[in-house]
Design a protein around this motif. Structure first.
Motif, PDB file in Angstrom:
ATOM      1  N   ARG A  10      42.257  39.316  49.495  1.00 22.67           N
ATOM      2  CA  ARG A  10      41.587  38.106  49.033  1.00 22.67           C
ATOM      3  C   ARG A  10      42.203  36.893  49.723  1.00 22.67           C
ATOM      4  NH1 ARG A  10      40.444  37.647  43.413  1.00 22.67           N
ATOM      5  NH2 ARG A  10      42.212  36.250  43.312  1.00 22.67           N
ATOM      6  N   THR A  12      43.345  34.044  49.164  1.00 15.43           N
ATOM      7  CA  THR A  12      43.782  33.112  48.118  1.00 15.43           C
ATOM      8  C   THR A  12      45.143  32.512  48.446  1.00 15.43           C
ATOM      9  OG1 THR A  12      44.657  35.039  46.963  1.00 15.43           O
ATOM     10  CG2 THR A  12      42.530  34.210  46.220  1.00 15.43           C
ATOM     11  N   HIS A  16      52.563  37.828  51.561  1.00 14.92           N
ATOM     12  CA  HIS A  16      53.957  37.807  51.113  1.00 14.92           C
ATOM     13  C   HIS A  16      54.595  39.185  51.333  1.00 14.92           C
ATOM     14  CE1 HIS A  16      52.374  39.847  47.589  1.00 14.92           C
ATOM     15  NE2 HIS A  16      51.664  38.789  47.236  1.00 14.92           N
ATOM     16  N   GLY A  18      55.276  41.466  49.341  1.00 20.04           N
ATOM     17  CA  GLY A  18      54.558  42.522  48.611  1.00 20.04           C
ATOM     18  C   GLY A  18      53.450  43.107  49.465  1.00 20.04           C
ATOM     19  N   HIS A  19      52.694  42.221  50.124  1.00 22.16           N
ATOM     20  CA  HIS A  19      51.616  42.709  50.991  1.00 22.16           C
ATOM     21  C   HIS A  19      52.172  43.491  52.163  1.00 22.16           C
ATOM     22  CE1 HIS A  19      49.564  39.025  49.319  1.00 22.16           C
ATOM     23  NE2 HIS A  19      48.831  40.027  48.903  1.00 22.16           N
ATOM     24  N   GLY A 154      47.421  49.000  46.974  1.00 29.36           N
ATOM     25  CA  GLY A 154      48.588  49.024  46.104  1.00 29.36           C
ATOM     26  C   GLY A 154      48.187  49.665  44.779  1.00 29.36           C
ATOM     27  N   ASP A 156      48.215  48.604  41.883  1.00 33.22           N
ATOM     28  CA  ASP A 156      47.485  47.723  40.955  1.00 33.22           C
ATOM     29  C   ASP A 156      45.968  47.861  41.124  1.00 33.22           C
ATOM     30  OD1 ASP A 156      47.810  46.441  43.547  1.00 33.22           O
ATOM     31  OD2 ASP A 156      47.124  44.566  42.656  1.00 33.22           O
ATOM     32  N   GLN A 157      45.566  48.458  42.258  1.00 35.34           N
ATOM     33  CA  GLN A 157      44.141  48.546  42.561  1.00 35.34           C
ATOM     34  C   GLN A 157      43.528  49.909  42.224  1.00 35.34           C
ATOM     35  OE1 GLN A 157      42.344  46.071  45.044  1.00 35.34           O
ATOM     36  NE2 GLN A 157      43.745  44.808  43.873  1.00 35.34           N
ATOM     37  N   ILE A 192      55.721  45.864  45.015  1.00 36.97           N
ATOM     38  CA  ILE A 192      56.912  45.035  45.199  1.00 36.97           C
ATOM     39  C   ILE A 192      56.978  44.011  44.070  1.00 36.97           C
ATOM     40  CG2 ILE A 192      58.063  43.405  46.766  1.00 36.97           C
ATOM     41  CD1 ILE A 192      57.951  46.278  47.849  1.00 36.97           C
ATOM     42  N   LYS A 200      55.054  42.636  39.560  1.00 39.35           N
ATOM     43  CA  LYS A 200      54.305  42.484  40.810  1.00 39.35           C
ATOM     44  C   LYS A 200      54.511  41.120  41.435  1.00 39.35           C
ATOM     45  CE  LYS A 200      49.823  42.117  42.792  1.00 39.35           C
ATOM     46  NZ  LYS A 200      48.482  41.661  42.609  1.00 39.35           N
ATOM     47  N   MET A 201      54.843  41.137  42.739  1.00 45.30           N
ATOM     48  CA  MET A 201      54.827  39.893  43.498  1.00 45.30           C
ATOM     49  C   MET A 201      53.358  39.614  43.797  1.00 45.30           C
ATOM     50  SD  MET A 201      56.613  39.070  47.208  1.00 45.30           S
ATOM     51  CE  MET A 201      58.285  38.994  46.627  1.00 45.30           C
ATOM     52  N   LYS A 203      50.255  36.648  45.049  1.00 41.28           N
ATOM     53  CA  LYS A 203      49.945  35.352  45.660  1.00 41.28           C
ATOM     54  C   LYS A 203      49.746  34.284  44.614  1.00 41.28           C
ATOM     55  CE  LYS A 203      46.686  37.020  48.516  1.00 41.28           C
ATOM     56  NZ  LYS A 203      45.545  37.538  48.653  1.00 41.28           N
ATOM     57  N   SER A 204      49.037  34.671  43.557  1.00 41.24           N
ATOM     58  CA  SER A 204      48.662  33.673  42.551  1.00 41.24           C
ATOM     59  C   SER A 204      49.669  33.612  41.402  1.00 41.24           C
ATOM     60  CB  SER A 204      47.266  33.987  42.002  1.00 41.24           C
ATOM     61  OG  SER A 204      46.400  34.384  43.040  1.00 41.24           O
TER      62      SER A 204
HETATM   63  P1  ATP Z   1      45.839  37.584  44.091  1.00 36.37           P
HETATM   64  O1  ATP Z   1      46.949  37.181  43.167  1.00 36.37           O
HETATM   65  O2  ATP Z   1      45.024  36.446  44.599  1.00 36.37           O
HETATM   66  O3  ATP Z   1      45.004  38.716  43.553  1.00 36.37           O
HETATM   67  P2  ATP Z   1      47.435  39.489  45.524  1.00 36.37           P
HETATM   68  O4  ATP Z   1      48.830  39.075  45.862  1.00 36.37           O
HETATM   69  O5  ATP Z   1      47.215  40.410  44.367  1.00 36.37           O
HETATM   70  O6  ATP Z   1      46.583  38.145  45.363  1.00 36.37           O
HETATM   71  P3  ATP Z   1      45.346  40.805  47.010  1.00 36.37           P
HETATM   72  O7  ATP Z   1      44.664  40.140  48.144  1.00 36.37           O
HETATM   73  O8  ATP Z   1      44.644  40.859  45.680  1.00 36.37           O
HETATM   74  O9  ATP Z   1      46.775  40.088  46.816  1.00 36.37           O
HETATM   75  O10 ATP Z   1      45.772  42.289  47.409  1.00 36.37           O
HETATM   76  C1  ATP Z   1      45.762  42.763  48.734  1.00 36.37           C
HETATM   77  C2  ATP Z   1      46.439  44.116  48.826  1.00 36.37           C
HETATM   78  O11 ATP Z   1      47.840  43.946  48.710  1.00 36.37           O
HETATM   79  C3  ATP Z   1      46.032  45.108  47.743  1.00 36.37           C
HETATM   80  O12 ATP Z   1      45.953  46.394  48.315  1.00 36.37           O
HETATM   81  C4  ATP Z   1      47.166  45.038  46.766  1.00 36.37           C
HETATM   82  O13 ATP Z   1      47.320  46.233  46.047  1.00 36.37           O
HETATM   83  C5  ATP Z   1      48.353  44.793  47.699  1.00 36.37           C
HETATM   84  N1  ATP Z   1      49.422  44.067  47.008  1.00 36.37           N
HETATM   85  C6  ATP Z   1      49.357  42.835  46.487  1.00 36.37           C
HETATM   86  N2  ATP Z   1      50.518  42.500  45.909  1.00 36.37           N
HETATM   87  C7  ATP Z   1      51.349  43.564  46.067  1.00 36.37           C
HETATM   88  C8  ATP Z   1      52.709  43.854  45.670  1.00 36.37           C
HETATM   89  N3  ATP Z   1      53.439  42.972  45.008  1.00 36.37           N
HETATM   90  N4  ATP Z   1      53.229  45.044  46.018  1.00 36.37           N
HETATM   91  C9  ATP Z   1      52.505  45.950  46.703  1.00 36.37           C
HETATM   92  N5  ATP Z   1      51.232  45.753  47.091  1.00 36.37           N
HETATM   93  C10 ATP Z   1      50.654  44.574  46.779  1.00 36.37           C
END
Ligand code: ATP
Ligand code: MG
Length: 334
Positions: A10, A12, A16, A18-19, A154, A156-157, A192, A200-201, A203-204
């Protein structure tokens, strides 16, 4: 024939750690062996940022630049902009008949994100929009319109992917075998944690170290990271397992150095300030090559635009072909 991968981010905010560890490093590995569609999910970002279109637009370019900086090769990966593929919106409408409202409310990812966004959606989700509640349906359309077989995500999805698989099964049952049921691909590191110790780390979530953070910002963030609260004096022994500084050392600090960090922490021969300084140094070193690569694209933003245009054209072609098959199956191919 190479299998097809579809995944998305996304726009947004910037990428970071985490990504990078939870997703990006995995993409870089997978890009050599698959046909890879990487979606910049601006329509999905608008579901909870509809009142800030500038932010979403700016981050389409920011996040694409970040992806190139971590080593995504635009000759191997089709990076495309979701809003430009109208077939996704169309398929979302078709899919919306195949999912109940109560099933969407029960989706654990939707539930936890709704709880994090009280300002927008109210204390008990009473102000949730149709668009946000339905984003898993749109995500199912994202995947299937490209006949995505594998979806790196990740953890969370995972509930979102499960919901997609349910929709695909229902579609195929009613309209005949047309769509592919996708499988998740988890990274070795699935999630992460944030600087604040949050699970969870994000973005938002205000708890992230971004790949673009400068040295000063990293210093400020690491200095404020959560450590073992029982350690009061510099020479108190502590438990590294509940310390976020040690947690990030694990990601970027060389193995031998890491063992020393761990044993000195347990013995109480290491102060937190020094430990944090060492982490800051290692983080900066780790991020240096990423930042150098990023700079080349920052200086040539037209290259980033061209990459998005090319990726979007290829994605559009695939989506159009699949939409024809879908409409035929649904008997709306007039
Ligand atoms: P937002 O808070 O806007 O939803 P986000 O940090 O969750 O942002 P996304 O763009 O929703 O980021 O997720 C992109 C990908 O990164 C997804 O596959 C998600 O599972 C993975 N991801 C996001 N944050 C983490 C994290 N802390 N650790 C591992 N994977 C992550
Ligand atoms: Mg997210």
């Amino acid at each position: 024939m190479k299998k097809t991968i579809l995944t998305g981010l996304r726009p947004t905010g910037n990428l970071h750690l985490g990504h990078l560890f939870g997703a990006g490093q995995n993409y870089v590995k997978l890009q050599n062996d698959y046909e890879f569609f990487l979606e910049i999910a601006d329509v999905q970002a608008l579901t909870d940022n509809f009142n800030d279109p500038e932010k979403v637009r700016k981050n389409v370019y920011e996040i694409t630049t970040d992806l190139l900086a971590i080593g995504i090769d635009p000759n191997k990966v089709n990076i495309f902009i979701q809003s430009q593929i109208s077939e996704i919106a169309e398929l979302t409408i078709f899919f919306s008949n195949l999912v109940t409202i109560s099933r969407l409310y029960r989706n654990p990812t939707v539930k936890s994100e709704m709880a994090q966004k009280k300002e927008l959606f109210g204390n008990d989700g009473e102000s949730i929009t149709y668009g946000f509640l339905g984003y898993p349906v749109s995500q199912a359309a994202d995947i299937t319109i490209f006949s995505g077989e594998l979806v790196p995500v990740g953890d969370d999805q995972l509930p979102l992917l499960e919901q997609c698989r349910e929709i695909v099964r229902k579609f195929n049952n009613i309209y005949g075998n047309t769509l592919i049921e996708p499988q998740p691909v988890l990274s070795e590191t699935t999630r992460i944690k944030g600087l604040d110790g949050n699970d969870k780390m994000g973005k938002s979530l205000g708890n992230a170290i971004f790949l673009v953070d400068d040295e000063e910002t990293i210093t400020k963030k690491v200095m404020g990271a959560v450590t073992d609260p029982s350690k009061i004096k510099k020479d108190d022994p502590a438990n590294p397992d509940i310390c976020m500084v040690y947690y990030y050392h694990n990601l970027v600090t060389p193995k031998e150095e890491l063992e020393t960090v761990c044993s000195e922490c347990k013995k109480g021969t290491r102060g937190c300030v020094n430990c944090k300084k060492q982490l800051i140094k290692n983080l900066n070193e780790f991020l240096k090559p990423i930042k150098e690569r990023r700079k080349q694209y920052e200086e040539n933003p037209e290259i980033v635009k061209d990459i998005l245009e090319k990726g979007t054209n290829i994605a559009k072609k695939r989506a159009t072909e699949n939409m024809n098959k879908i409409k035929e199956a649904m008997k709306i191919d007039y």
